[in-house]
Design an enzyme around this catalytic site. Sequence first.
Site, mmCIF file in Angstrom:
data_model
loop_
_atom_site.group_PDB
_atom_site.id
_atom_site.type_symbol
_atom_site.label_atom_id
_atom_site.label_comp_id
_atom_site.label_asym_id
_atom_site.label_seq_id
_atom_site.Cartn_x
_atom_site.Cartn_y
_atom_site.Cartn_z
ATOM 1 N N CYS A 1 0.853 -1.187 0.000
ATOM 2 C CA CYS A 1 0.000 0.000 0.000
ATOM 3 C C CYS A 1 0.889 1.237 0.000
ATOM 4 C CB CYS A 1 -0.915 0.017 1.217
ATOM 5 S SG CYS A 1 -2.120 -1.321 1.295
ATOM 6 N N SER B 1 -5.815 -4.322 -1.477
ATOM 7 C CA SER B 1 -6.652 -5.099 -0.555
ATOM 8 C C SER B 1 -6.133 -6.525 -0.417
ATOM 9 C CB SER B 1 -8.103 -5.116 -1.051
ATOM 10 O OG SER B 1 -8.609 -3.813 -1.169
#
Length: 206
Positions: free
Chosen positions: A2, A52
């Site tokens: 991320c 995710s």
Amino acid sequence: MCGICGLVYEDPSRKLPEGLIDRMTDTLGHRGPDDRGTFEEEGAGLGHRRLSIIDLSAAGRQPMANEDGSLLVVFNGEIYNFRELRRDLRARGHVFSSRTDTEVILHLYEEKGEACLAELRGMFAFALWDRRRRRLFAARDRAGQKPLVWAELDGTVLFASELKALLEAPSFPKEVDPSAVHHYLTYQYIPSPLTIFRRARKLPAA
């Protein structure tokens, strides 16, 4: 993987330049193609690009807040023992709204403050904004597997997963550090805490 970024002003009443957090966040789009989120208030802002992995639902969106919104966190990485920590925290009365490892950081900080780091096993870089205390708490894993760079200038603290996000701040000086260039040409990498820019530093591991 991320991407996280943000800034905090020393002056709590100082307004963020329009669109700055969005621009910083968007430079990290390649690190998190699944979602993006931002938080802004006078004196502070956070940005996140999400890949995710755990809890793919909207409950895993970041920046993630605790129940009363007094704490927010942006997180990159994975906490390997989050299930055990979550179970222990629930036994102490903490209420979870997601099944993410990110939320464990929030509740563990509520319980133990900065000492929460001793409980975390994994690879991570995160920044937690304590709104009541106006404190930014940023940390990396013990091996430094996940990156985090930062700069302090003109009453501002900037941080991000990558240098390119810091470059979006108009006040950031793009002055190259000659010693970093020397190290790169000698060793083919720039050792911590140096970066290619004189005013930016890598947050030390651990």
